[in-house]
Design an enzyme around this catalytic site. Structure first.
Site, PDB file in Angstrom:
ATOM      1  N   LYS A 106      22.532  -7.052  18.007  1.00  0.00           N
ATOM      2  CA  LYS A 106      21.415  -7.512  18.833  1.00  0.00           C
ATOM      3  C   LYS A 106      20.418  -6.378  19.044  1.00  0.00           C
ATOM      4  O   LYS A 106      20.818  -5.230  19.228  1.00  0.00           O
ATOM      5  CB  LYS A 106      21.977  -7.971  20.191  1.00  0.00           C
ATOM      6  CG  LYS A 106      21.126  -9.009  20.895  1.00  0.00           C
ATOM      7  CD  LYS A 106      21.894  -9.623  22.041  1.00  0.00           C
ATOM      8  CE  LYS A 106      20.981 -10.028  23.173  1.00  0.00           C
ATOM      9  NZ  LYS A 106      21.705 -10.492  24.348  1.00  0.00           N
TER      10      LYS A 106
ATOM     11  N   SER B  55      16.372 -10.038  32.406  1.00  0.00           N
ATOM     12  CA  SER B  55      15.963  -8.791  31.756  1.00  0.00           C
ATOM     13  C   SER B  55      14.824  -9.054  30.774  1.00  0.00           C
ATOM     14  O   SER B  55      13.864  -8.285  30.694  1.00  0.00           O
ATOM     15  CB  SER B  55      17.145  -8.179  30.998  1.00  0.00           C
ATOM     16  OG  SER B  55      18.211  -7.933  31.868  1.00  0.00           O
TER      17      SER B  55
ATOM     18  N   ARG C 205      22.538 -18.459  37.326  1.00  0.00           N
ATOM     19  CA  ARG C 205      21.200 -18.785  37.851  1.00  0.00           C
ATOM     20  C   ARG C 205      20.997 -20.293  37.752  1.00  0.00           C
ATOM     21  O   ARG C 205      21.703 -21.045  38.386  1.00  0.00           O
ATOM     22  CB  ARG C 205      20.123 -18.012  37.076  1.00  0.00           C
ATOM     23  CG  ARG C 205      20.082 -16.533  37.413  1.00  0.00           C
ATOM     24  CD  ARG C 205      19.345 -15.743  36.362  1.00  0.00           C
ATOM     25  NE  ARG C 205      20.070 -15.816  35.101  1.00  0.00           N
ATOM     26  CZ  ARG C 205      19.780 -15.131  34.014  1.00  0.00           C
ATOM     27  NH1 ARG C 205      18.733 -14.325  34.014  1.00  0.00           N
ATOM     28  NH2 ARG C 205      20.500 -15.232  32.926  1.00  0.00           N
TER      29      ARG C 205
ATOM     30  N   HIS D 143      21.016  -8.529  38.942  1.00  0.00           N
ATOM     31  CA  HIS D 143      22.347  -7.992  38.609  1.00  0.00           C
ATOM     32  C   HIS D 143      22.892  -7.183  39.791  1.00  0.00           C
ATOM     33  O   HIS D 143      24.060  -7.310  40.159  1.00  0.00           O
ATOM     34  CB  HIS D 143      22.269  -7.034  37.402  1.00  0.00           C
ATOM     35  CG  HIS D 143      21.874  -7.682  36.102  1.00  0.00           C
ATOM     36  ND1 HIS D 143      20.815  -7.248  35.356  1.00  0.00           N
ATOM     37  CD2 HIS D 143      22.428  -8.706  35.402  1.00  0.00           C
ATOM     38  CE1 HIS D 143      20.723  -7.969  34.242  1.00  0.00           C
ATOM     39  NE2 HIS D 143      21.688  -8.868  34.254  1.00  0.00           N
TER      40      HIS D 143
HETATM   41  P1  ADP Z   1      24.347 -11.275  28.792  1.00  0.00           P
HETATM   42  O1  ADP Z   1      23.510 -10.843  27.625  1.00  0.00           O
HETATM   43  O2  ADP Z   1      25.795 -11.033  28.609  1.00  0.00           O
HETATM   44  O3  ADP Z   1      24.021 -12.635  29.341  1.00  0.00           O
HETATM   45  P2  ADP Z   1      22.886 -10.104  30.985  1.00  0.00           P
HETATM   46  O4  ADP Z   1      22.725  -8.644  31.180  1.00  0.00           O
HETATM   47  O5  ADP Z   1      21.649 -10.887  30.675  1.00  0.00           O
HETATM   48  O6  ADP Z   1      23.988 -10.213  29.888  1.00  0.00           O
HETATM   49  O7  ADP Z   1      23.586 -10.756  32.253  1.00  0.00           O
HETATM   50  C1  ADP Z   1      24.866 -10.393  32.678  1.00  0.00           C
HETATM   51  C2  ADP Z   1      25.338 -11.408  33.713  1.00  0.00           C
HETATM   52  O8  ADP Z   1      24.484 -11.351  34.855  1.00  0.00           O
HETATM   53  C3  ADP Z   1      25.299 -12.854  33.248  1.00  0.00           C
HETATM   54  O9  ADP Z   1      26.395 -13.538  33.819  1.00  0.00           O
HETATM   55  C4  ADP Z   1      23.993 -13.380  33.822  1.00  0.00           C
HETATM   56  O10 ADP Z   1      24.029 -14.787  34.024  1.00  0.00           O
HETATM   57  C5  ADP Z   1      23.956 -12.639  35.136  1.00  0.00           C
HETATM   58  N1  ADP Z   1      22.597 -12.518  35.657  1.00  0.00           N
HETATM   59  C6  ADP Z   1      21.506 -12.075  35.005  1.00  0.00           C
HETATM   60  N2  ADP Z   1      20.408 -12.108  35.794  1.00  0.00           N
HETATM   61  C7  ADP Z   1      20.828 -12.594  36.997  1.00  0.00           C
HETATM   62  C8  ADP Z   1      20.168 -12.914  38.232  1.00  0.00           C
HETATM   63  N3  ADP Z   1      18.854 -12.753  38.390  1.00  0.00           N
HETATM   64  N4  ADP Z   1      20.921 -13.417  39.239  1.00  0.00           N
HETATM   65  C9  ADP Z   1      22.255 -13.596  39.065  1.00  0.00           C
HETATM   66  N5  ADP Z   1      22.929 -13.352  37.928  1.00  0.00           N
HETATM   67  C10 ADP Z   1      22.224 -12.850  36.900  1.00  0.00           C
END
Ligand code: ADP
Length: 161
Positions: free
Chosen positions: A42, A129, A91, A18
């Site tokens: 959630k 995450s 990703r 992120h």
């Molecule tokens: P959500 O539950 O809304 O998917 P996340 O916190 O998991 O929220 O992710 C927020 C955004 O960051 C999403 O667009 C996700 O694809 C992106 N993201 C998560 N991990 C990575 C990563 N390792 N590299 C690039 N983008 C990421």
């Protein structure tokens, strides 16, 4: 014209993947709002307040990046903030389908709100995450995947459970 973009997500917790998206977006857009999504339906490891504080600390070196939380529709939040677009990270191919669906729905809801995607840096393509939480719960080291204060928060949280 100055561009303001909203990066919504659960950030439960924020990872170096992120952070990489945020740092790269910061070189393109004038203002970024990291919007921690408050989804009462959630189950999260961290409360919304905890996640906001963690993200604030992780981006304190970036002056044009703000942290906020929101509930409800992301497009409504974007309009309320007078922002120009939604930012999301991509990703693997597996992200694509869900993100396409979400971006298309958001366009149906609010025609003027665009979604902009940044591809993950290959170093972080495997990072999520949920995987971080799983590795930590199995006593694996996560120090290279999250900022130090978030690693500590995960370890503290798992110990208190
Ligand atoms: P959500 O539950 O809304 O998917 P996340 O916190 O998991 O929220 O992710 C927020 C955004 O960051 C999403 O667009 C996700 O694809 C992106 N993201 C998560 N991990 C990575 C990563 N390792 N590299 C690039 N983008 C990421």
């Amino acid at each position: 014209m100055s561009a303001k973009i909203v990066y919504p997500g659960s950030f439960d917790p924020l990872t170096n993947g992120h952070l990489n998206i945020i740092e790269r977006a910061n070189t393109i857009f004038d203002n970024i709002i990291i919007a921690v999504f408050n989804n009462p339906g959630k189950e999260h490891l961290f409360s919304m307040e905890e996640r906001v504080v963690q993200v604030e600390k992780a981006v304190s070196h970036l002056p044009d990046v703000q942290v906020d939380s929101f509930s409800g529709l992301a497009v409504d939040y974007v309009i309320q903030q007078n922002a120009d677009a939604i930012l999301r990270g991509l990703r693997a191919v597996s992200d694509f389908e869900g993100e396409l669906q979400m971006a298309t729905m958001n366009k149906e809801l609010e025609e003027e709100v665009e979604t902009i995607f940044l591809m993950t840096d290959s170093r972080f393509g495997f990072l999520s995450s949920s995987l971080i939480k799983e590795v930590a719960s199995l006593n694996g080291s996560i120090s290279q995947f999250v900022p130090e204060h978030i690693e500590q928060a995960i370890l503290d949280k798992l110990q208190s459970k």
